[in-house]
Design an enzyme around this catalytic site. Structure first.
Site, short mmCIF file in Angstrom:
data_model
loop_
_atom_site.label_atom_id
_atom_site.label_comp_id
_atom_site.label_asym_id
_atom_site.label_seq_id
_atom_site.Cartn_x
_atom_site.Cartn_y
_atom_site.Cartn_z
N GLU A 119 -12.46 68.28 -54.80
CA GLU A 119 -13.15 68.77 -53.62
C GLU A 119 -14.31 67.74 -53.43
O GLU A 119 -15.16 67.50 -52.51
CB GLU A 119 -11.99 69.10 -52.14
CG GLU A 119 -10.64 68.56 -52.32
CD GLU A 119 -10.05 67.37 -52.36
OE1 GLU A 119 -10.83 66.64 -51.70
OE2 GLU A 119 -9.05 67.14 -52.82
N ASP A 209 -10.38 60.06 -57.27
CA ASP A 209 -8.52 60.16 -57.95
C ASP A 209 -8.09 58.87 -58.96
O ASP A 209 -7.91 58.37 -58.72
CB ASP A 209 -7.30 60.78 -56.58
CG ASP A 209 -8.01 61.97 -55.45
OD1 ASP A 209 -9.54 62.57 -56.11
OD2 ASP A 209 -7.96 61.67 -54.32
#
Length: 714
Positions: A119, A209
């Site tokens: 993250e 992602d």
């Protein structure tokens, strides 16, 4: 240009999700790279996903091996179970990175030098941790670099930073490209790259992602069926001013511009998610008011703020720290298979997804919370074998108040002064926390839902699937009218939470009230009292409440005895309720049976039964049986509790827990008292720990020379 694709599924996710996302996103992306040998890229696969691919999609593993051998891709390391590194003990962070590095090397014959930072959560001490784990470089968002004082035209370089003299190279990932790719035409991305080139950028990094390439709503049609990815790779190969490279190439051939020090934080969306709803609105207002050039200088909240926002996340995190500390001490003199298995289970429980919430669901998913607790308790079951059962007063969750913690050889019970409630009841055999619950609370995204519903702009059903905008730019929902279901709780949900109503007055809810706690360790009992003149009791002069929570059978029994006292001059007549919340996996689990008196129901079907002396809960999904004996008999209500949350698929209501309320009509004469009692007994079905994962051997090429290797199944 460095393309970085990050692929991850949490260890506790459903097998069907692994399969579907691989089919729609991961495998087609690998296949596209295979068809375009001129396009280089860096790929990251988390440990759980890599394990699943090796067991279920060896074709994907085989093609990745071919791409590595021909030098087209590099594979990145990172924490094995994808922990946020600032949220786990240093020893575990280093250990997890080394474990994934070894795993990648064993399968593909390549030892990663770079790592994906979970993250992109950064704090200034991380360079020394990464260096200790053997990592030379990582990628952050360009927003991180702007917070360090750089200008936007300076993010076309790499930089070096350090901690305690230990360096790491950091690459700026373009936030603008994250919003262009793959949601806008390929020409928009090429235009942005051309402008960056004209402005003097030597290096541009796209890092995001892999699920965006087929798994997010609308992207499978756009990216694969309509050919967006083919067009993109072709355009990169044909552009005369672009050379694709891996991060390793950039690390080797391009010197860093200079040394910088980056303040703590994550990407901008994460910073807003880490705040409560009101603070998130102020943050966004401040950024908007300052404008594009200055907004990055607004102080970004740390990822750790999720521990303040969600007490349940904080409790799980601090529980994890207890297990990690015990395991570290045990590991000094014990290297047995059992201890190694406990280490794997601890690491699995450190996976980041369950500790936070943004657009990606996180802590709101019961199956992920359940897996995290199960992993912790499998580790603790091994550690408890040599334990002397005992209770202690300890502020384990670091909120300024001592909790009462009992841990035996069969289970553990945690009692909190807020609400005088049991907030955790662990059964080691079944690796289950019976009180794995989540309170409903305001989220900034709820305002977005309300506005969209009011304006008629919520996309539902096929309209949501066809929309090709990013999940950050369109409001999707799985059903209509969700804003009407928004309700909020005064405190986290536990066992034995109190409320009462005097005659026909309003309910007095004591869930958030702090009781005085007095442990009695020898008797494994903790007394919690709420005495006049407490403000919450002002409506009922003379009323005092004492509740004794008793723990027995090495943690397999826990009950409460209430003593409601009247120190006033007049009779008190009230309706007293004790509510208990149980964490079940879902409301539609047919094998989870709740028997209330003589009636049976499931978690999703509320019932009301009078004069109940016993409740039995049989949970096949979480492998436990719980009996609640009630004295005197009470009116019992069961109700499923849902929260409204957002995810990649849009807003939805997600089942969180089963609430069981026991209510008595009580009359207390002056200078008298009434006793009420609930006795809980639990039994767990033994759930065996998973076998220790063996280190995979290096995969050898199986394609004869001169033949074309097999492509991934589409």
């Amino acid at each position: 240009m460095a393309l970085v694709f990050h692929q991850h599924q949490p260890a506790g996710n459903f097998p069907s999700v692994f399969s579907e996302v691989t089919e729609r996103a991961y495998a087609p992306l690998v296949a596209a790279l295979y068809r375009h040998p001129e396009v280089k890229a860096s790929l990251h696969f988390s440990g759980p996903l890599l394990d699943w691919l090796e067991a279920n999609r060896p074709d994907v593993i085989g093609d990745l091996s071919d791409l590595v051998r021909r030098g087209q891709i590099e594979l990145l390391s990172g924490g094995y179970y994808e922990p946020v590194l600032v949220g786990v003990p240093r020893r575990d962070g280093v250990g997890q990175i080394r474990a994934l590095t070894d795993r990648v090397h064993a399968i593909f014959g390549q030892r990663p030098l770079g790592a994906w930072l979970t993250e992109r959560v950064w704090e200034p001490h991380l360079p020394s941790l990464l260096a200790e784990a053997g990592i030379a470089y990582t990628v952050l968002d360009d927003e991180h670099f702007l917070r360090a004082g750089l200008k936007k035209d300076e993010t076309g370089e790499s930089y070096i930073t350090e901690d305690q003299g230990l360096p790491v190279i950091v690459f700026p990932g373009s936030m603008k490209l994250r919003y262009l790719i793959p949601f806008r035409d390929v020409s928009a991305t090429i235009k942005e790259l051309r402008e960056r080139h004209a402005a003097g950028a030597r290096l541009v990094v796209y890092a995001d992602d892999g699920e965006k390439f087929g798994a997010w709503p609308g992207t499978y049609q756009r990216v694969h069926k309509d050919g967006w990815l083919e067009q993109f790779f072709t355009a990169l190969a044909q552009a005369d001013f672009i050379q694709t490279a891996t991060l390793e190439d950039a690390w080797i051939f391009q010197k860093p511009a200079r040394r910088i020090y980056i303040p703590g934080g994550a990407y901008p969306e994460m910073s807003a998610w880490a705040l409560d709803a009101a603070a998130a609105r102020r943050l966004q207002q401040a950024r908007h008011k300052l404008g594009e050039d200055l907004e990055s200088l607004v102080t970004a909240p740390l990822w750790r703020n999720f521990f303040a926002k969600y007490p349940e996340s904080n409790a799980l995190h601090k529980r994890m720290l207890i297990v990690s500390e015990e395991l570290a001490r045990r590991s000094i003199l014990d290297s047995s298979n059992e201890v190694r298995q406990a280490q794997q289970n601890l690491w699995r429980a450190q996976g980041n997804d369950v500790y936070w919430h943004g657009v990606f669901g996180g802590i709101y998913f019961p199956h992920l919370r359940s897996d995290a607790y199960a992993s912790l308790l499998k580790a603790e079951r091994i550690l408890s074998e040599r334990r002397v059962a005992a209770g202690e007063s300890r502020d384990y969750d670091v909120d300024g108040y001592d909790e009462y913690i009992f841990r035996g050889n069969a289970g553990a019970v945690f009692v909190h002064v807020q609400g005088g409630a049991v907030i955790e009841w662990d059964i080691y055999a079944s690796a289950t926390n019976l009180v794995d619950t989540l309170a409903r609370r305001p989220e900034a995204e709820h305002d977005e839902l309300r506005r969209a519903e009011k304006a008629g702009k919520v996309l539902v059903g096929k309209a949501a699937e066809k929309e090709t905008k990013s999940i950050h730019e369109a409001v999707r929902a799985k059903e209509r009218g969700l804003s009407k279901m928004l309700e909020y709780d005064p405190a986290r949900r536990g066992l034995f939470q109190d409320s009462f109503t005097v005659r026909k007055g309003e309910e007095v809810n004591l869930h958030a009230v702090y009781y005085a706690l007095t442990p009695q360790r020898e008797a494994r009992t903790v007394s919690l009292t709420l005495e006049p003149p407490a403000r919450t009791l002002a409506a009922t002069p003379g009323l005092g409440i004492r509740k004794d929570i008793r723990i027995a059978d090495e943690g397999l029994a826990a009950g409460v005895r209430y003593r409601l006292r009247n120190d006033g001059d007049e009779t008190i007549a009230l309706s007293f309720t004790s509510a208990s919340n149980l964490g079940l996996l879902g409301e539609n689990e047919a094998a989870d049976i709740i028997t209330v008196g003589t009636r049976k129901t499931t978690a999703g079907k509320p019932i009301e039964v009078r004069n109940v002396a016993e409740i039995q809960i049989h949970s096949e999904s979480k492998h436990f049986d719980l009996t609640l004996a009630i004295d005197p008999p009470a009116l019992v209500n069961t109700e499923p509790i849902y929260a409204v949350t957002n995810s990649e698929s849009g807003f939805e209501r997600i089942y969180q827990q089963l609430e069981i309320s026991m209510t008595w009509a009580v009359e207390i004469e002056p200078d008298s008292h009434v006793d009420l009692e609930i006795r809980g007994t639990a039994l767990g079905q033994m759930v065996e720990p998973e076998a220790v994962r063996p280190t995979a051997r290096r995969r050898k090429a199986t394609t004869p020379a001169g033949e074309t290797p097999a492509r991934p199944r589409r």
